[in-house]
Design a protein around this motif. Structure first.
Motif, PDB file in Angstrom:
ATOM      1  N   ASP A 134       0.826  -1.212   0.000  1.00  0.00           N
ATOM      2  CA  ASP A 134       0.000   0.000   0.000  1.00  0.00           C
ATOM      3  C   ASP A 134       0.861   1.262   0.000  1.00  0.00           C
ATOM      4  O   ASP A 134       0.541   2.244  -0.673  1.00  0.00           O
ATOM      5  N   GLU A 135       1.993   1.250   0.717  1.00  0.00           N
ATOM      6  CA  GLU A 135       2.894   2.404   0.718  1.00  0.00           C
ATOM      7  C   GLU A 135       3.526   2.593  -0.656  1.00  0.00           C
ATOM      8  O   GLU A 135       3.699   3.723  -1.118  1.00  0.00           O
ATOM      9  N   GLN A 136       3.867   1.496  -1.317  1.00  0.00           N
ATOM     10  CA  GLN A 136       4.442   1.578  -2.657  1.00  0.00           C
ATOM     11  C   GLN A 136       3.439   2.180  -3.644  1.00  0.00           C
ATOM     12  O   GLN A 136       3.801   3.011  -4.481  1.00  0.00           O
ATOM     13  N   VAL A 137       2.178   1.785  -3.538  1.00  0.00           N
ATOM     14  CA  VAL A 137       1.140   2.311  -4.437  1.00  0.00           C
ATOM     15  C   VAL A 137       0.964   3.805  -4.206  1.00  0.00           C
ATOM     16  O   VAL A 137       0.909   4.594  -5.158  1.00  0.00           O
ATOM     17  N   ILE A 138       0.887   4.207  -2.937  1.00  0.00           N
ATOM     18  CA  ILE A 138       0.706   5.629  -2.611  1.00  0.00           C
ATOM     19  C   ILE A 138       1.903   6.439  -3.111  1.00  0.00           C
ATOM     20  O   ILE A 138       1.742   7.502  -3.719  1.00  0.00           O
ATOM     21  N   GLU A 139       3.100   5.929  -2.892  1.00  0.00           N
ATOM     22  CA  GLU A 139       4.311   6.624  -3.343  1.00  0.00           C
ATOM     23  C   GLU A 139       4.310   6.774  -4.865  1.00  0.00           C
ATOM     24  O   GLU A 139       4.631   7.834  -5.392  1.00  0.00           O
ATOM     25  N   HIS A 140       3.902   5.734  -5.558  1.00  0.00           N
ATOM     26  CA  HIS A 140       3.833   5.779  -7.017  1.00  0.00           C
ATOM     27  C   HIS A 140       2.793   6.812  -7.483  1.00  0.00           C
ATOM     28  O   HIS A 140       3.041   7.576  -8.423  1.00  0.00           O
ATOM     29  N   GLN A 141       1.644   6.851  -6.809  1.00  0.00           N
ATOM     30  CA  GLN A 141       0.607   7.815  -7.173  1.00  0.00           C
ATOM     31  C   GLN A 141       1.078   9.250  -6.953  1.00  0.00           C
ATOM     32  O   GLN A 141       0.813  10.132  -7.771  1.00  0.00           O
ATOM     33  N   VAL A 142       1.768   9.482  -5.862  1.00  0.00           N
ATOM     34  CA  VAL A 142       2.287  10.827  -5.578  1.00  0.00           C
ATOM     35  C   VAL A 142       3.314  11.222  -6.653  1.00  0.00           C
ATOM     36  O   VAL A 142       3.279  12.341  -7.173  1.00  0.00           O
ATOM     37  N   GLN A 143       4.202  10.294  -7.003  1.00  0.00           N
ATOM     38  CA  GLN A 143       5.205  10.588  -8.031  1.00  0.00           C
ATOM     39  C   GLN A 143       4.532  10.915  -9.370  1.00  0.00           C
ATOM     40  O   GLN A 143       4.935  11.834 -10.069  1.00  0.00           O
ATOM     41  N   GLU A 144       3.507  10.164  -9.710  1.00  0.00           N
ATOM     42  CA  GLU A 144       2.789  10.415 -10.971  1.00  0.00           C
ATOM     43  C   GLU A 144       2.098  11.775 -10.932  1.00  0.00           C
ATOM     44  O   GLU A 144       2.101  12.502 -11.921  1.00  0.00           O
ATOM     45  N   SER A 145       1.511  12.117  -9.798  1.00  0.00           N
ATOM     46  CA  SER A 145       0.817  13.397  -9.666  1.00  0.00           C
ATOM     47  C   SER A 145       1.806  14.556  -9.799  1.00  0.00           C
ATOM     48  O   SER A 145       1.538  15.543 -10.491  1.00  0.00           O
TER      49      SER A 145
END
Length: 193
Positions: free
Chosen positions: A124-135
């Motif tokens: 879940d932390e990896q997904v959130i980190e990826h979403q933040v990077q994409e944003s």
């Protein structure tokens, strides 16, 4: 007899010491051909020497290259009055091997959690980190090229605004305006998101 050959006579290297003569040519004129011959002569011998002492194949290959690179860099320090060329080269190899062992020992002596790396993050932390990077990437892509350049130079290269102005050949006020506008656009993007 050219100037290098006359200078070789004054180095104190015995005419029968081929390796010593090669090292002298490297020291005097940075002779690449002499270095290539020395490398072909000693790299396999140094590698075999350290492998007999328990070093693995790849590490031995790396150490042989490091040894001969040190010979290239420090050829002027070779003194035939103190030791023969092969003795000097093997001493360099031995010292590099000891340094490698010490370094490996220091790493092993560190607490296990320091040298084993970061534990894997939960999914879940990896997904959130990826979403933040994409944003952040999407928001950054919406900036003008000038604004992107200013932010890259400031935040990634660590340049001051004055240094950016000088590097980009633009007025300091323009740098400040572009940075202020870029940050305002990023802020707007994230407050809407």
């Amino acid at each position: 007899m050219d100037e290098d050959d006359r200078h070789l006579e004054t180095t104190g290297v015995a005419p029968t010491d081929n390796a010593g003569l090669l090292i002298a040519r490297i020291a005097i004129s940075r002779d690449r051909e002499a270095y290539a011959r020395l490398f072909c002569l000693f790299a396999p011998k140094v590698k075999a020497f350290v492998m007999r002492q328990g070093m693995g194949f790849q590490a031995a290959e790396d150490l042989a290259q490091d040894t001969l690179l040190t010979v290239w860099r420090k050829a002027e320090l070779f003194d035939p009055a103190k030791a023969g060329a092969s003795t000097w080269i093997y001493t360099i190899a031995r010292n590099l091997r000891i340094d490698a062992i010490r370094k490996a020992t220091r790493v092993r002596d560190l607490p296990e959690d320091l040298w084993q790396g970061e534990p894997a993050k939960p999914a879940d932390e990896q997904v959130i980190e990826h979403q933040v990077q994409e944003s952040v990437s999407r928001a950054f892509d919406r900036l003008s090229e000038e604004q992107k350049t200013i932010l890259r130079l400031s935040y990634y290269e660590g340049l001051s605004q004055a240094e950016i102005a000088s590097a980009q050949s633009i007025p300091l006020g323009t740098v400040k305006s572009r940075m202020r506008l870029a940050i305002a656009r990023l802020r707007t993007h994230f407050t809407k998101a």
